[in-house]
Design an enzyme around this catalytic site. Structure first.
Site, PDB file in Angstrom:
ATOM      1  N   MET A 430       1.106  -1.087  -0.163  1.00 16.50           N
ATOM      2  CA  MET A 430       0.035   0.112   0.000  1.00 16.50           C
ATOM      3  C   MET A 430       0.809   1.138   0.128  1.00 16.50           C
ATOM      4  SD  MET A 430      -2.755   1.592  -0.049  1.00 16.50           S
ATOM      5  CE  MET A 430      -3.012   3.304   0.073  1.00 16.50           C
ATOM      6  N   GLU A 465       4.539   0.724  -6.188  1.00 17.60           N
ATOM      7  CA  GLU A 465       4.241   1.644  -5.125  1.00 17.60           C
ATOM      8  C   GLU A 465       5.144   2.982  -5.192  1.00 17.60           C
ATOM      9  OE1 GLU A 465       1.607   0.612  -3.599  1.00 17.60           O
ATOM     10  OE2 GLU A 465       1.581  -1.279  -4.236  1.00 17.60           O
TER      11      GLU A 465
HETATM   12 ZN   LIG Z   1      -1.431   0.399  -6.609  1.00 19.06          ZN
END
Ligand SMILES: [Zn+2]
Length: 1024
Positions: A430, A465
């Site tokens: 994330m 990311e």
């Molecule tokens: Zn993504």
């Protein structure tokens, strides 16, 4: 075109149901009974049976846009009109109740306004009545004497909640948050307080914001210039995760106010919000770890906030902790101060303007390594036992950060970037700004046990990311309908960056195979446009799918190819500069591109045909001498006639590319924009062959109507005339056409006959994928003999290649990866003596008590063979529980899930759900493996049925994990009885479950499997 209705006609689902199906009286007509209810906001209450609909009095203020939306929605649903309940309008209610309880007469002014409103209402009713689809015949739709009524839900305390929409109003905008948190890793609870500075842009008395599962104890409001906060009333409406702060008086436009809220909650036991993780440290002692995962809708469960991506603000975060633990957040630490004995408070620097879903903090006992680059400190954090596995990630992150800064021409704006391995994590990673969280296998590289494929995964995830630090974090999609702007871009950049910095990983070949899978999904009727209207939490969760990521990236790649890379890059730079620290929609991107093309090409016009239409085109090519006729239509597996939508009107603007026998490879690729249903291309000379969609740079399938023979011959004669990606593309296209009935399966098999000469990963993987699909379906249909013949064909094509593999880690990365794929396949299906060698290696490894080192690329094949025996399986499980090498553990878990012992399979799935011995993050992976095997596929489906509620609670309805679980556990079904069973199971569940897109997709897929078998079964028997 827009196949979905706009989001203007969307009421919360519970309201729609109630209003449409409840008997009268759901609403009360205040015109008939003007004195029935008192009209002060806190007093008006009428609750229909099992409904939350409520009625308010008639108002005088002009409707704003939101109200109009809401009111026409209500009308469509057969409700009466309403107004809303700001304090201002209540002071001017038409039917005002006198203190003595009698009715006063309305004034002339209000009568005039009332008449105007009535005329508008009647006009709207007429319009709605004339709509062809207006079938709402219940009272209300056609009634003439409508007056304005308000419909609001009830707050938890029984009072009216002054907002009925899922999206927040735009009366008050957040400017700055100051968040103080005190997590307790012993009680597993946390206390918090948040101060939010809001700026008023429209006069209001209410401030609506998000809060979910928080025990709010106090709310105060400080007015502009005031120092002391005054306690204010707050209302909660959990169905929409909203709270309302009710100001004692109207809040003034242009002024800032500060809301302060105190609250507490438990650390979550799901993967969302501020959640707890139990893990064992290097001394096997149980420890707690707390981390956040807010995207898309869970920031609200850690602190009250305006939890929509466009509400950007700055954040000052302070966290109180045990002095032995570490705390990380988005920004660098500013100061640590002592609170009490052994307890300290960390304060972080104020963040840049950002969305709530990007806020993050982690509390744990962590170790790290760091390096500075270009003024930013890059660090990789992990628990102590993993510190020896973070080196690769640090090197990779530093290289990628430098690459992106050069590509985007914007410096990474934070002083630090942390990458942290979380012991239990639902997704891969994330992109929280400045604090990227990862699943351990997506960050930790272990020299002894990480394979080439693991290296590729880690590199790709970090690249993805880091790209988000610009795409998503600096410029954010305005709403979740355009999630592809975040995810499609990050996926594209991941491949561009890898191609530039790590060409030896050949990530572009993987990308081609991902696109094929996305197209498979996109060819079903259950698919959706890349940019689709979304409102509910399930719909938002469902946007995280292969279409937002892979199709989005593939469309951008097509555009990049068409515009040329320099123009594309310049367009991106303009886009990022124009919208930094703000939000954007798809159109903003096209406008930025158009600034660069400067009228030579309308990018918006072209790309709208791809972003707003679901599916993709099938281009049919007919060659006659120098003349090439091309024609487009929608590629669609017509599986469900009831829901089938007509596809005749679909038209794409397709940047066709082609190479020919006289002009192949990148030396001269030709382009033609097909923006009509059909066209004719005239070549300068006659050619022996023509191949469209060069290197799979376009998102379409090509049918060479009469020319497949030529291409089959070309592959047979000299396959290297085409690139590996082109060869993979031909294999995929012909098998897709065979599934559609446009081409014969015989020809598809003929085309792959050249495969024993093939040595590139992309075409071999694609062929293996197509043949495995057929093998798996036959095996599950109990057509073992025919399945065996498919396997025999695979051996004929790939047997030599499998035999040539050595059981080592030698060779180029590409060779090593191919070795992993081929040997894992051979050992799973017990062909080419794979298991004999692998079992021998496994036994030696077992004898050494797991100390002997195994080549990482063949480790999975060795473990899979070892797990076939009961002793081997038990030993592997024991090693799994004691290993600290996450890469090794993930290979072990796949091997454990490949056993044929059904009791062991059941045990694995249950224990993974429980999360003690095996982490719950592995569950979808386990279900995927179990559901591919003959002994396991029914078991996996039974498990999903039995545990549906638990699964959807842990992973959230609509999430990517749930999509995967539904897809895998039903993908092997190809009979009518299974179709019926899957349908009726989901119908028996909540409406939210049965309406999930992944459920519709599962049903489409089973129907497609049935159709495929009906069409091709006899042919297969003849062919093999
Ligand atoms: Zn993504």
């Amino acid at each position: 075109m827009e196949p979905f209705p706009g989001d203007r006609i969307q009421l919360p689902r519970n309201m729609i149901e109630n209003s449409m199906f409840e008997e009268e009286p759901d609403v009360v007509d205040l015109a008939k009974e003007p004195c029935l209810h008192p009209l002060e906001p806190d007093e008006v209450e009428y609750e229909p049976r099992s409904s939350r609909l409520l009625v308010r009095g008639l108002g005088q203020r002009e409707m704003d846009d939101d109200e109009e939306d809401y009111e026409s929605s209500a009308k469509l649903l057969g409700m009466s009109f309403m107004n809303r309940s700001s304090g201002l309008q209540n002071n001017m209610s038409v039917y005002r109740r006198n203190p003595n309880g009698s009715c006063s007469m309305p004034s002339t002014r209000t009568m005039v306004v009332c008449t105007v409103v009535l005329v508008i209402a009647v006009s709207l009713i007429m319009v709605i009545y004339l709509l062809p689809k207006c079938t709402f015949t219940k009272e209300g739709c056609h009634k003439r004497n409508h007056t304005m009524e308000v419909i609001y839900p009830l707050a938890t305390n029984g009072k009216l909640f002054p907002w009925a929409k899922v999206r927040l109003p735009h009366d008050a905008l957040p400017v700055h948050y100051e968040l103080v948190l005190q997590p307790n890793l012993t009680t597993l609870k946390f206390a918090g307080s948040v101060k939010i500075v809001v700026n008023i842009v429209r006069v209001t008395r209410k401030i609506i914001l998000h809060s979910s599962g928080l025990n709010v104890t106090k709310a105060t409001l400080t007015s502009a210039g005031g120092h002391q906060g005054k306690p204010v009333e707050f209302l909660e409406y959990p169905l929409h995760d909203q709270i309302a702060i009710i100001a004692p008086e109207a809040l003034l436009v242009g002024q800032n106010y500060t809301i302060s809220i105190e609250y507490s909650s438990n650390l979550s036991d799901t993967y969302y919000g501020f959640y707890k993780i139990s893990y064992k440290d290097e001394n096997s002692k149980q420890r707690w770890f707390a981390a956040t995962q807010f995207e898309p809708l869970a920031a609200r469960s850690a602190f009250p906030c305006f939890d929509e991506p466009a509400f950007k603000a700055t954040f000052l975060i302070k966290i109180i902790r045990d002095e032995k633990l570490s705390i990380l957040s988005n920004m660098p630490k500013k100061a640590t101060t002592a609170v009490t004995n052994g307890i300290v408070q960390d304060e972080f620097f104020v963040s840049l303007k950002m969305s709530t879903y990007l806020v993050a903090f982690v509390v744990a006992d962590l170790k790290n390594i760091s390096r500075e680059t270009n003024g930013s400190l890059v660090s990789v954090y992990a628990t102590a036992q993993h510190l020896n596995q973070v080196g690769y990630a640090l090197n990779t992150a530093v290289k990628l950060l430098e690459f992106y800064q050069n590509y985007f021409l914007i410096k990474y704006p934070l002083g630090k970037l942390d990458l942290i391995a979380i012991p239990d994590f639902q997704s891969g990673a994330m992109e929280n700004w400045g604090l990227i969280t990862f699943r351990e296998t997506a960050l930790l590289f272990d020299n002894n046990t990480s394979s080439t494929r693991d290296k590729k995964l880690i590199t790709a995830v970090i690249a993805h990311e880091l790209a988000h630090q610009w795409f998503g974090n600096l410029v954010t999609m305005e709403w979740w309908n355009d999630l592809w702007l975040n995810e499609g871009f990050a996926t594209l950049m991941e491949y561009l960056a890898m191609e530039a910095i790590f060409p030896e990983l050949h990530s572009d070949e993987d990308f081609v195979n991902f696109i094929f899978k996305a197209m498979m999904k996109d060819s079903l009727n259950s698919s959706h446009p890349v940019s689709s209207a979304v409102q509910s939490s399930e719909q938002i969760e469902e946007m995280f799918d292969a279409l937002s990521y892979i199709k989005g990236a593939s469309l951008l790649l097509m555009l990049r190819h068409y515009l040329t890379k320099d123009v594309f890059q310049a367009g991106i730079v303009v886009y990022l500069h124009n919208h930094n620290y703000g939000s954007a929609q798809s159109d903003d991107l096209w406008d930025s591109m158009n600034e660069i093309t400067n009228g030579t090409l309308d990018v918006k016009k072209l790309m709208k045909t791809w972003i707003l239409q679901k599916g993709f085109p099938l281009v049919t090519v007919v060659r006659k001498g120098k003349i090439i006729s091309v024609q487009q239509e929608k590629f669609l597996y017509h599986v469900e006639t009831e829901n089938w939508t007509s596809d005749a009107s679909y038209l794409w603007h397709i940047p066709l590319t082609y190479i020919t026998s006289s002009c192949s490879f990148n030396r001269c690729s030709n382009a033609y924009l097909l923006d009509q249903k059909s066209a004719v291309i005239e070549l300068p000379e006659e050619v022996e062959w023509i191949k469209f969609n060069v290197d799979m740079n376009g998102y379409y399938i090509v049918h060479y109507a009469e020319d497949w023979k030529t291409l089959i011959y070309l592959l047979k004669k000299n396959h290297t005339m085409l690139s590996p990606k082109d060869r993979a593309n031909l294999i995929n296209n012909i098998f897709s056409l065979a599934g559609l009935g446009k081409e014969s399966l015989e020809k598809a098999f003929e085309l792959i006959n050249y495969l024993n000469k093939e040595s590139s990963t992309a075409p071999l993987t694609q062929a293996l994928y197509q043949l495995s699909l057929i093998y798996n379906l036959l095996e599950k249909k109990s057509e073992q003999q025919l399945a065996a013949r498919v396997m025999h064909r695979i051996e004929q094509l790939l047997g030599d290649k499998i035999d040539q593999q050595r059981w080592t880690d030698d060779g180029s990365l590409s060779e090593r990866e191919l070795r992993s794929t081929l040997l894992a396949f051979a050992c799973t299906h017990d062909i080419r003596n794979c298991r004999t060698t692998a079992t021998e290696m496994f036994e030696n490894w077992m004898k050494s008590n797991g100390t002997m080192s195994l080549p990482s690329d063949v480790m999975k094949a060795v473990f899979t063979a070892g797990a076939k025996s009961s002793d081997g399986w038990e030993f592997l499980l024991m090693m799994y529980t004691s290993s600290f090498a996450e890469a090794e553990k993930s290979k072990m878990i796949e091997a454990l899930a490949s056993t044929e012992d059904v009791r062991k399979l059941t045990w694995l799935m249950h224990n993974s759900l429980a999360g003690e011995v095996i982490r719950t993050q592995e569950l979808s992976h386990i279900i995927a493996t179990v559901s591919q095997s003959l002994p396991g596929y029914l078991l996996a489906w039974d498990f999903v049925k039995e545990n549906w509620e638990k699964l959807t609670r842990k992973f959230h309805l609509g999430s990517y994990t749930i999509q995967n679980i539904v897809s895998w556990s039903t993908s092997q079904f190809s009979t009518k009885s299974h179709l019926l069973e899957v349908k009726s199971f989901f119908e028996s569940k909540s409406e939210e479950s049965s309406q999930l897109r992944c459920v519709k997709e599962a049903i489409d897929t089973i129907q497609l499997n049935i159709q495929w078998m009906e069409r091709n079964f006899v042919k297969l028997q003849e062919l093999l």
